[in-house]
Motif scaffolding. Structure first.
Motif, mmCIF file in Angstrom:
data_model
loop_
_atom_site.group_PDB
_atom_site.id
_atom_site.type_symbol
_atom_site.label_atom_id
_atom_site.label_comp_id
_atom_site.label_asym_id
_atom_site.label_seq_id
_atom_site.Cartn_x
_atom_site.Cartn_y
_atom_site.Cartn_z
ATOM 1 N N ASN A 116 -90.093 -15.147 -34.613
ATOM 2 C CA ASN A 116 -88.950 -15.525 -33.779
ATOM 3 C C ASN A 116 -89.282 -16.646 -32.802
ATOM 4 O OD1 ASN A 116 -86.675 -13.396 -34.328
ATOM 5 N ND2 ASN A 116 -88.584 -12.238 -34.257
ATOM 6 N N SER A 117 -90.396 -17.314 -32.991
ATOM 7 C CA SER A 117 -90.826 -18.344 -32.044
ATOM 8 C C SER A 117 -90.247 -19.705 -32.403
ATOM 9 C CB SER A 117 -92.356 -18.451 -32.013
ATOM 10 O OG SER A 117 -92.913 -17.246 -31.520
ATOM 11 N N THR A 118 -90.063 -20.537 -31.372
ATOM 12 C CA THR A 118 -89.535 -21.880 -31.586
ATOM 13 C C THR A 118 -90.376 -22.961 -30.919
ATOM 14 O OG1 THR A 118 -88.096 -21.615 -29.660
ATOM 15 C CG2 THR A 118 -87.140 -21.098 -31.814
ATOM 16 N N ASN A 119 -91.405 -22.598 -30.165
ATOM 17 C CA ASN A 119 -92.188 -23.625 -29.459
ATOM 18 C C ASN A 119 -93.651 -23.597 -29.860
ATOM 19 O OD1 ASN A 119 -93.755 -21.920 -27.361
ATOM 20 N ND2 ASN A 119 -91.635 -21.213 -27.138
ATOM 21 N N VAL A 120 -94.280 -24.737 -29.720
ATOM 22 C CA VAL A 120 -95.673 -24.914 -30.150
ATOM 23 C C VAL A 120 -96.627 -24.120 -29.265
ATOM 24 C CG1 VAL A 120 -97.495 -26.625 -30.511
ATOM 25 C CG2 VAL A 120 -95.140 -27.178 -31.105
ATOM 26 N N GLN A 121 -96.247 -23.893 -28.000
ATOM 27 C CA GLN A 121 -97.124 -23.121 -27.111
ATOM 28 C C GLN A 121 -97.390 -21.733 -27.670
ATOM 29 O OE1 GLN A 121 -94.528 -24.964 -26.060
ATOM 30 N NE2 GLN A 121 -95.828 -26.577 -25.165
ATOM 31 N N ASP A 122 -96.359 -21.117 -28.264
ATOM 32 C CA ASP A 122 -96.565 -19.806 -28.892
ATOM 33 C C ASP A 122 -97.556 -19.911 -30.038
ATOM 34 O OD1 ASP A 122 -94.807 -18.600 -27.194
ATOM 35 O OD2 ASP A 122 -93.110 -18.571 -28.588
ATOM 36 N N LEU A 123 -97.420 -20.964 -30.841
ATOM 37 C CA LEU A 123 -98.325 -21.141 -31.982
ATOM 38 C C LEU A 123 -99.772 -21.300 -31.513
ATOM 39 C CD1 LEU A 123 -97.783 -23.185 -35.171
ATOM 40 C CD2 LEU A 123 -99.750 -23.746 -33.754
ATOM 41 N N ALA A 170 -95.936 -32.512 -33.063
ATOM 42 C CA ALA A 170 -97.092 -31.758 -32.582
ATOM 43 C C ALA A 170 -98.011 -31.386 -33.740
ATOM 44 C CB ALA A 170 -96.617 -30.505 -31.848
ATOM 45 N N ALA A 171 -97.418 -31.053 -34.879
ATOM 46 C CA ALA A 171 -98.227 -30.715 -36.056
ATOM 47 C C ALA A 171 -99.078 -31.909 -36.480
ATOM 48 C CB ALA A 171 -97.317 -30.265 -37.196
ATOM 49 N N LYS A 172 -98.486 -33.095 -36.484
ATOM 50 C CA LYS A 172 -99.248 -34.293 -36.875
ATOM 51 C C LYS A 172 -100.376 -34.566 -35.883
ATOM 52 C CE LYS A 172 -95.942 -37.319 -37.182
ATOM 53 N NZ LYS A 172 -95.328 -38.642 -37.422
ATOM 54 N N LYS A 173 -100.096 -34.401 -34.597
ATOM 55 C CA LYS A 173 -101.122 -34.647 -33.584
ATOM 56 C C LYS A 173 -102.289 -33.676 -33.710
ATOM 57 C CE LYS A 173 -98.091 -36.697 -30.085
ATOM 58 N NZ LYS A 173 -97.493 -36.534 -28.734
ATOM 59 N N SER A 174 -102.001 -32.468 -34.205
ATOM 60 C CA SER A 174 -103.067 -31.476 -34.349
ATOM 61 C C SER A 174 -103.857 -31.652 -35.640
ATOM 62 C CB SER A 174 -102.479 -30.062 -34.304
ATOM 63 O OG SER A 174 -101.683 -29.829 -35.450
ATOM 64 N N GLY A 175 -103.479 -32.678 -36.415
ATOM 65 C CA GLY A 175 -104.221 -32.965 -37.637
ATOM 66 C C GLY A 175 -103.645 -32.321 -38.890
ATOM 67 N N SER A 235 -91.248 -10.509 -27.717
ATOM 68 C CA SER A 235 -91.994 -11.688 -27.255
ATOM 69 C C SER A 235 -93.245 -11.822 -28.100
ATOM 70 C CB SER A 235 -92.376 -11.563 -25.775
ATOM 71 O OG SER A 235 -93.341 -10.534 -25.601
ATOM 72 N N VAL A 236 -93.822 -13.007 -28.068
ATOM 73 C CA VAL A 236 -95.071 -13.234 -28.788
ATOM 74 C C VAL A 236 -96.190 -12.394 -28.185
ATOM 75 C CG1 VAL A 236 -96.866 -14.951 -29.232
ATOM 76 C CG2 VAL A 236 -94.493 -15.515 -29.659
ATOM 77 N N GLU A 237 -96.209 -12.280 -26.864
ATOM 78 C CA GLU A 237 -97.254 -11.489 -26.210
ATOM 79 C C GLU A 237 -97.175 -10.030 -26.619
ATOM 80 O OE1 GLU A 237 -99.876 -12.277 -24.571
ATOM 81 O OE2 GLU A 237 -99.421 -14.423 -24.668
#
Length: 780
Positions: free
Chosen positions: A321-328, A366-371, A292-294
């Protein structure tokens, strides 16, 4: 005054009686007749347009020169053709790849010092090799490379010759051939490869993998590292970066770490002790991220407490191994490192690898929204996945194409080509690159909306040119396929092919053949086959080896046409069609002729060894077209040559059932069992279906209860075997008898049977089968 102008003026003045020529301008006036002969051959050589014209004029030109030199008082000839003009001639001849043209080049090499004062050097051989490879003549180019000393005895191949070969190879060339040329063939030629050689090799392998939409196997890079160590080459950070960055860009953190470890083990001086320590830590973080990311972040905190500082590589290792923006976002918060496009690209690639394209697009948004700025590394994997036309309905592919073009437009806007930007710098930026244009053109080539696809493709080609990006063989092939598909007739499509086929590579020919076979499902098969096999002939004459695919593509298309005709016939007949598989003979006659024609070609083609797939396709098509004698002829060939397999067995049993040849099917089964051949479940089901179609239900029950599930034939019947019998049973009483015996002799199979009424299989109409009522399926 240019040489050409001078020659034209002399030619004109020499026809003026009594004119006195300036001495030394060309040669003495006493040789006017000789000059006119030379001039007749010389001008076409100075401005060549096609190989035949060059060969037709060159040899007579040399013969005339020899005649003049053999005269009692030979004239001193000035330079007739410059080195650059001779190179142009050789380049043109090499692009044809035909034996007479290549023989002409070899002859020229012996003439260069004698008649033109030009020494033969290795770079002239590079001209020939590069010209061959531009046309995809890989075997010819490799042969020329290895035979340089035979062509010019006093010239040995250089490393530049080998680099020219590697750089010029098309994207479809196998990596084993590339590596063999870079490592083995150089050694045999007495040439020592350098780090530059391996950098070129690695780029070729990566380009090939991108072209084929596959990933480079880590064993390939490991073998290359071993080769470099064996050759005692020095450590090269640029080569390590090539391999590591490739895996990082595609989201394979573990593979990148493994390659780095392997390289540093072979070349320990490549990394400082601090870098080696960070490399070990990143591997541990990537391994922990599999849980896990944690878990990975917890391990990072331990490192942090010991003074470890995070960087972008740390970020990517934790996201391995992550696939979601929350992990990032979570990693960004803990590390205190701002995510860049590279980190978002890891998530995009991870999602694409597990076939979650919508999730990958969500990461991009999500990447575009974060600038995050739109860059090629973020967009390219999305476009590559969206434009793939494999196993997608036409409407979905067109929708995906729209999305891909939108992504391209956003990237194009982020990196516009201005009047102050040089094309070279534009091509090296993070803007649209060759891989993106290749993906878009390939997607447009298979689009069903041709009216829109063609102008978009033209625009893309224009924008490529403005960015200084040359059209590769793959892009030219996609453009040609699109032009063929927009043609009104097969003849027009074939003319468009003939206009551009000189630039096709081996994989390009295969793509064009596949596209051409699918151009007109309603046209006469004779025309389609005639044009198709003319293209096959061109491919053979171009020096490319034919493969089974040349035949299987056309067989698949004939099968599709047969299916479409059957569907149309069944719709027109409705419930009147007593046998939904049968069609009037006049509806399949042309298709049957086409299959026989291909069958004959396959049988006579000594350049290939057809695998089982080709023969299985022939058998299946003959069965669909209701030609049992042809099916049995292919089966006998496969059986006696011991080339048959499970699919072949199933096809022959199905064919026997539809042809009412149950005795022949029984004999085939007996032969197979005598040969100790073990049938799989599909084979047995096909045999049981054959017996039922010929009303041999008792024999079918004996097969299920006695022949299956033995030591010699260990495959047991299952519910699908029984359902075949029930589906083909003529009466409810017959169905009842089948189930009763199954219950008595095979109680475990009985217990696995569904309690609901059996459903028809694909291709069967519910009206065709009278099924037993629900209470008849469970006899007391």
């Amino acid at each position: 005054m240019s040489l050409r102008t001078g020659l034209v003026r002399v030619s004109h003045f020499s026809r003026t009686p009594g004119l006195r020529l300036p001495p030394g301008l060309f040669f003495r006036a006493s040789h006017e007749h000789a000059f006119s002969n030379l001039d007749r051959f010389l001008l076409p050589l100075k401005y060549p347009d096609e190989p035949n014209a060059v060969r037709r004029n060159y040899l007579p030109f040399i013969a005339e020169l020899e005649r003049i030199k053999s005269e009692p008082s030979p004239s001193t000839l000035p330079t007739l053709l410059t080195r650059e003009q001779l190179i142009t001639i050789m380049d043109l001849l090499a692009t044809s790849g035909r034996p007479p043209d290549l023989a002409c080049i070899r002859t020229m090499f012996s003439h260069l010092p004698v008649y033109f004062g030009v020494q033969v050097t290795p770079d002239l051989h590079s001209v020939v090799i590069a010209a061959m490879l531009r046309q995809g003549y890989v075997p010819l180019a490799q042969q020329w490379l290895l035979q340089i000393p035979q062509v010019t005895p006093d010239v040995k191949p250089t490393l530049d010759n080998f680099h020219t070969f590697l750089k010029g190879c098309p994207n479809h060339v196998f990596q084993t051939l590339l590596r063999d040329v870079a490592v083995q063939k150089t050694a045999r030629a007495g040439v020592r490869p350098t780090n530059e050689t391996f950098a070129i090799l690695i780029r070729c392998i990566i380009n090939n993998a991108n072209y084929a939409k596959t990933t480079v196997n880590a064993d390939t890079f490991t073998a290359i590292i071993t080769d470099m160590k064996r050759l005692h080459l020095p450590a090269d950070p640029a080569i390590l970066a090539l391999m590591v960055n490739y895996y990082l860009e595609h989201g394979f953190q573990v593979r990148a770490d493994n390659i780095r470890t392997n390289y540093t083990a072979q070349f320990p001086d490549i990394m400082t002790p601090e870098e080696q320590q960070m490399d070990v830590l990143h591997k541990q973080l990537a391994a922990a991220s599999q849980q896990s990311v944690e878990q990975s972040l917890s391990l990072f905190r331990n490192f942090q407490a010991r003074g470890y500082r995070a960087n972008s590589a740390t970020f990517r290792a934790i996201l391995n191994n992550s696939t979601n923006v929350q992990d990032l976002l979570r990693v960004e918060e803990v590390l205190g490192v701002k995510a860049t496009a590279s980190e978002y690209a890891v998530l995009v690639n991870n999602n694409i690898r597990v076939r979650q394209l919508p999730a990958a697009l969500a990461v991009y948004e999500a990447a575009k929204k974060s600038g995050i700025s739109v860059v090629a590394g973020l967009v390219a994997p999305l476009i590559r996945s969206l434009t793939s036309g494999d196993k997608k309905p036409a409407e979905i592919h067109n929708t995906d194409l729209d999305t891909a073009l939108t992504l391209y437009s956003e990237l194009d806007e982020a990196f516009p080509v201005s009047s102050t930007t040089s094309p070279a710098l534009s091509a090296q930026s993070n803007g649209p690159d060759i891989d993106i244009y290749t993906s878009l053109m390939r997607g447009l080539a298979v689009s069903s909306n041709l009216e829109i696809a063609q102008p978009i493709a033209d625009t893309l080609l224009s924008e490529m040119k403005s960015r200084g990006i040359p059209a590769t063989a793959a892009i030219k092939t996609s453009s040609l396929i699109l032009e063929m598909r927009t043609a009104d007739t097969l003849e027009t499509a074939f003319r468009r092919y003939r206009k551009s086929h000189g630039e096709l590579t081996e994989s390009g020919y295969l793509a064009v053949l596949r596209a051409f076979s699918r151009l007109s499902p309603t046209s006469g098969q004779s025309d389609l086959l005639e044009y198709y096999f003319q293209i096959v002939g061109d491919m053979r004459r171009a020096g490319f080896a034919l493969t089974d695919r040349v035949y299987t593509d056309m067989l698949q298309q004939i099968g599709e046409i047969a299916h479409q005709r059957r569907q149309a016939w069944r719709r027109s007949k409705g419930s009147e069609a007593q046998n939904p598989w049968a069609m009037p003979a006049n509806m399949t006659e042309d298709l049957l002729d086409g299959v026989r024609y291909i069958h004959n070609l396959v049988s006579l083609d000594t350049t290939i060894q057809p695998d089982r797939l080709v023969w299985n396709q022939l058998m299946e098509l003959y069965q669909r077209l209701q030609s049992f004698p042809e099916v049995f002829r292919v089966w006998e060939m496969l059986y006696f040559s011991e080339k048959f397999g499970p699919m072949s067995v199933s096809v022959i049993f199905h064919a026997c059932g539809h042809a009412k040849e149950h005795e022949l099917a029984k004999q085939i089964l007996a032969d197979l069992m005598t040969d100790n051949y073990v049938l799989n479940l599909h084979n047995w089901n096909a045999y049981v279906e054959c017996l039922c179609r010929t009303n041999q239900f008792s024999e079918a029950l004996e097969t299920i209860c006695k022949l299956m599930g033995t030591a010699a034939q260990p495959i047991n019947p299952d519910a699908s075997t029984v359902m075949i019998m029930l589906k083909l049973a003529d009466t409810k009483t017959q169905s009842y008898a089948i189930l009763k015996r199954i219950r008595r002799e095979l109680p475990e199979l009985w217990a696995s049977l569904p309690s609901t009424e059996p459903q028809p299989e694909n291709g069967e109409s519910p009206e065709d089968i009278e099924r037993p009522p629900a209470d008849a399926q469970r006899p007391p």
